[in-house]
Design a protein around this motif. Structure first.
Motif, PDB file in Angstrom:
ATOM      1  N   ALA A  13     -53.946   5.527  35.092  1.00 58.06           N
ATOM      2  CA  ALA A  13     -55.118   5.121  35.867  1.00 58.06           C
ATOM      3  C   ALA A  13     -55.091   3.629  36.179  1.00 58.06           C
ATOM      4  O   ALA A  13     -55.547   3.207  37.237  1.00 58.06           O
ATOM      5  CB  ALA A  13     -56.394   5.471  35.127  1.00 58.06           C
ATOM      6  N   LEU A  14     -54.559   2.811  35.315  1.00 63.07           N
ATOM      7  CA  LEU A  14     -54.523   1.366  35.525  1.00 63.07           C
ATOM      8  C   LEU A  14     -53.076   0.925  35.689  1.00 63.07           C
ATOM      9  O   LEU A  14     -52.342   0.756  34.730  1.00 63.07           O
ATOM     10  CB  LEU A  14     -55.176   0.638  34.350  1.00 63.07           C
ATOM     11  CG  LEU A  14     -55.402  -0.848  34.511  1.00 63.07           C
ATOM     12  CD1 LEU A  14     -56.308  -1.120  35.713  1.00 63.07           C
ATOM     13  CD2 LEU A  14     -56.043  -1.431  33.277  1.00 63.07           C
ATOM     14  N   LEU A  15     -52.669   0.769  36.912  1.00 60.64           N
ATOM     15  CA  LEU A  15     -51.289   0.408  37.207  1.00 60.64           C
ATOM     16  C   LEU A  15     -51.105  -1.105  37.151  1.00 60.64           C
ATOM     17  O   LEU A  15     -52.040  -1.858  37.402  1.00 60.64           O
ATOM     18  CB  LEU A  15     -50.917   0.938  38.597  1.00 60.64           C
ATOM     19  CG  LEU A  15     -51.040   2.454  38.764  1.00 60.64           C
ATOM     20  CD1 LEU A  15     -50.749   2.845  40.199  1.00 60.64           C
ATOM     21  CD2 LEU A  15     -50.113   3.174  37.807  1.00 60.64           C
ATOM     22  N   PRO A  16     -49.919  -1.592  36.841  1.00 61.56           N
ATOM     23  CA  PRO A  16     -49.705  -3.032  36.699  1.00 61.56           C
ATOM     24  C   PRO A  16     -49.825  -3.815  38.005  1.00 61.56           C
ATOM     25  O   PRO A  16     -50.017  -5.024  37.973  1.00 61.56           O
ATOM     26  CB  PRO A  16     -48.289  -3.133  36.139  1.00 61.56           C
ATOM     27  CG  PRO A  16     -47.646  -1.832  36.437  1.00 61.56           C
ATOM     28  CD  PRO A  16     -48.737  -0.804  36.520  1.00 61.56           C
ATOM     29  N   GLU A  17     -49.761  -3.154  39.146  1.00 61.63           N
ATOM     30  CA  GLU A  17     -49.810  -3.911  40.399  1.00 61.63           C
ATOM     31  C   GLU A  17     -51.224  -4.155  40.915  1.00 61.63           C
ATOM     32  O   GLU A  17     -51.402  -4.718  41.975  1.00 61.63           O
ATOM     33  CB  GLU A  17     -48.974  -3.218  41.484  1.00 61.63           C
ATOM     34  CG  GLU A  17     -49.488  -1.863  41.914  1.00 61.63           C
ATOM     35  CD  GLU A  17     -48.837  -0.714  41.160  1.00 61.63           C
ATOM     36  OE1 GLU A  17     -49.039   0.428  41.576  1.00 61.63           O
ATOM     37  OE2 GLU A  17     -48.131  -0.943  40.172  1.00 61.63           O
ATOM     38  N   TYR A  18     -52.242  -3.729  40.178  1.00 59.29           N
ATOM     39  CA  TYR A  18     -53.611  -4.023  40.602  1.00 59.29           C
ATOM     40  C   TYR A  18     -53.839  -5.533  40.557  1.00 59.29           C
ATOM     41  O   TYR A  18     -53.423  -6.208  39.621  1.00 59.29           O
ATOM     42  CB  TYR A  18     -54.639  -3.350  39.711  1.00 59.29           C
ATOM     43  CG  TYR A  18     -54.757  -1.857  39.926  1.00 59.29           C
ATOM     44  CD1 TYR A  18     -54.875  -1.327  41.199  1.00 59.29           C
ATOM     45  CD2 TYR A  18     -54.765  -0.990  38.847  1.00 59.29           C
ATOM     46  CE1 TYR A  18     -55.001   0.031  41.397  1.00 59.29           C
ATOM     47  CE2 TYR A  18     -54.893   0.372  39.035  1.00 59.29           C
ATOM     48  CZ  TYR A  18     -55.003   0.875  40.310  1.00 59.29           C
ATOM     49  OH  TYR A  18     -55.128   2.212  40.512  1.00 59.29           O
ATOM     50  N   GLN A  19     -54.491  -6.047  41.566  1.00 59.20           N
ATOM     51  CA  GLN A  19     -54.801  -7.475  41.622  1.00 59.20           C
ATOM     52  C   GLN A  19     -56.318  -7.639  41.503  1.00 59.20           C
ATOM     53  O   GLN A  19     -57.046  -7.237  42.403  1.00 59.20           O
ATOM     54  CB  GLN A  19     -54.313  -8.090  42.937  1.00 59.20           C
ATOM     55  CG  GLN A  19     -52.820  -8.022  43.125  1.00 59.20           C
ATOM     56  CD  GLN A  19     -52.080  -8.870  42.102  1.00 59.20           C
ATOM     57  OE1 GLN A  19     -52.513  -9.963  41.763  1.00 59.20           O
ATOM     58  NE2 GLN A  19     -50.977  -8.356  41.600  1.00 59.20           N
ATOM     59  N   PHE A  20     -56.775  -8.191  40.398  1.00 61.94           N
ATOM     60  CA  PHE A  20     -58.202  -8.392  40.192  1.00 61.94           C
ATOM     61  C   PHE A  20     -58.588  -9.804  40.618  1.00 61.94           C
ATOM     62  O   PHE A  20     -57.901 -10.767  40.301  1.00 61.94           O
ATOM     63  CB  PHE A  20     -58.574  -8.188  38.726  1.00 61.94           C
ATOM     64  CG  PHE A  20     -58.400  -6.768  38.279  1.00 61.94           C
ATOM     65  CD1 PHE A  20     -59.283  -5.787  38.686  1.00 61.94           C
ATOM     66  CD2 PHE A  20     -57.347  -6.410  37.469  1.00 61.94           C
ATOM     67  CE1 PHE A  20     -59.132  -4.476  38.282  1.00 61.94           C
ATOM     68  CE2 PHE A  20     -57.176  -5.105  37.058  1.00 61.94           C
ATOM     69  CZ  PHE A  20     -58.067  -4.131  37.468  1.00 61.94           C
ATOM     70  N   ASP A  21     -59.687  -9.924  41.328  1.00 60.16           N
ATOM     71  CA  ASP A  21     -60.203 -11.226  41.736  1.00 60.16           C
ATOM     72  C   ASP A  21     -61.336 -11.582  40.783  1.00 60.16           C
ATOM     73  O   ASP A  21     -62.490 -11.209  40.977  1.00 60.16           O
ATOM     74  CB  ASP A  21     -60.708 -11.178  43.185  1.00 60.16           C
ATOM     75  CG  ASP A  21     -61.102 -12.535  43.703  1.00 60.16           C
ATOM     76  OD1 ASP A  21     -60.947 -13.531  42.967  1.00 60.16           O
ATOM     77  OD2 ASP A  21     -61.578 -12.615  44.847  1.00 60.16           O
ATOM     78  N   TYR A  22     -61.002 -12.298  39.717  1.00 61.34           N
ATOM     79  CA  TYR A  22     -61.981 -12.620  38.688  1.00 61.34           C
ATOM     80  C   TYR A  22     -63.012 -13.640  39.168  1.00 61.34           C
ATOM     81  O   TYR A  22     -64.039 -13.818  38.530  1.00 61.34           O
ATOM     82  CB  TYR A  22     -61.278 -13.126  37.430  1.00 61.34           C
ATOM     83  CG  TYR A  22     -60.516 -12.026  36.730  1.00 61.34           C
ATOM     84  CD1 TYR A  22     -61.178 -11.065  35.989  1.00 61.34           C
ATOM     85  CD2 TYR A  22     -59.139 -11.943  36.841  1.00 61.34           C
ATOM     86  CE1 TYR A  22     -60.492 -10.050  35.354  1.00 61.34           C
ATOM     87  CE2 TYR A  22     -58.436 -10.927  36.212  1.00 61.34           C
ATOM     88  CZ  TYR A  22     -59.122  -9.982  35.462  1.00 61.34           C
ATOM     89  OH  TYR A  22     -58.438  -8.986  34.849  1.00 61.34           O
ATOM     90  N   ARG A  23     -62.751 -14.300  40.297  1.00 63.95           N
ATOM     91  CA  ARG A  23     -63.734 -15.237  40.851  1.00 63.95           C
ATOM     92  C   ARG A  23     -64.974 -14.501  41.333  1.00 63.95           C
ATOM     93  O   ARG A  23     -66.044 -15.081  41.416  1.00 63.95           O
ATOM     94  CB  ARG A  23     -63.125 -16.028  42.002  1.00 63.95           C
ATOM     95  CG  ARG A  23     -61.981 -16.954  41.558  1.00 63.95           C
ATOM     96  CD  ARG A  23     -61.313 -17.559  42.748  1.00 63.95           C
ATOM     97  NE  ARG A  23     -60.696 -16.455  43.500  1.00 63.95           N
ATOM     98  CZ  ARG A  23     -60.181 -16.559  44.713  1.00 63.95           C
ATOM     99  NH1 ARG A  23     -60.203 -17.698  45.331  1.00 63.95           N
ATOM    100  NH2 ARG A  23     -59.632 -15.529  45.315  1.00 63.95           N
ATOM    101  N   ARG A  24     -64.834 -13.227  41.652  1.00 68.87           N
ATOM    102  CA  ARG A  24     -65.961 -12.436  42.142  1.00 68.87           C
ATOM    103  C   ARG A  24     -66.707 -11.740  41.007  1.00 68.87           C
ATOM    104  O   ARG A  24     -67.702 -11.071  41.234  1.00 68.87           O
ATOM    105  CB  ARG A  24     -65.477 -11.409  43.147  1.00 68.87           C
ATOM    106  CG  ARG A  24     -64.865 -12.070  44.380  1.00 68.87           C
ATOM    107  CD  ARG A  24     -64.445 -11.078  45.397  1.00 68.87           C
ATOM    108  NE  ARG A  24     -65.619 -10.327  45.843  1.00 68.87           N
ATOM    109  CZ  ARG A  24     -65.570  -9.178  46.485  1.00 68.87           C
ATOM    110  NH1 ARG A  24     -64.412  -8.648  46.777  1.00 68.87           N
ATOM    111  NH2 ARG A  24     -66.669  -8.560  46.847  1.00 68.87           N
ATOM    112  N   ALA A  25     -66.225 -11.901  39.780  1.00 66.03           N
ATOM    113  CA  ALA A  25     -66.853 -11.249  38.641  1.00 66.03           C
ATOM    114  C   ALA A  25     -68.172 -11.931  38.299  1.00 66.03           C
ATOM    115  O   ALA A  25     -68.327 -13.140  38.460  1.00 66.03           O
ATOM    116  CB  ALA A  25     -65.919 -11.297  37.435  1.00 66.03           C
TER     117      ALA A  25
END
Length: 70
Positions: A13-25
């Motif tokens: 379910a959580l693949l390594p290529e996901y890019q999270f934008d933590y600035r929007r958290a």
């Protein structure tokens, strides 16, 4: 014990290529300690004060220079 299709899906379910934008958290309002506040600086001020320690140092100097209330 054999794997079911659901088990293999949950592992992938959580693949390594996901890019999270933590600035929007959003900050966790329950994680702050005692008397901690989040203050957002305007961009021109943030260019000068790059750390919370720098901001606190200047604010403490300003408070010390203010006349004492009677």
């Amino acid at each position: 014990m054999s794997k079911t299709p659901q088990d293999s899906e949950s592992e992938d379910a959580l693949l390594p290529e996901y890019q999270f934008d933590y600035r929007r958290a959003k900050p966790n309002r329950f994680a702050a300690g005692d008397n901690q506040r989040l203050i957002v600086l305007d961009p021109d001020v943030a260019e000068v004060f790059t750390s919370s320690e720098a901001v606190n140092k200047v604010l403490r100097a300003l408070i010390a220079s203010m006349p004492q209330a009677a």
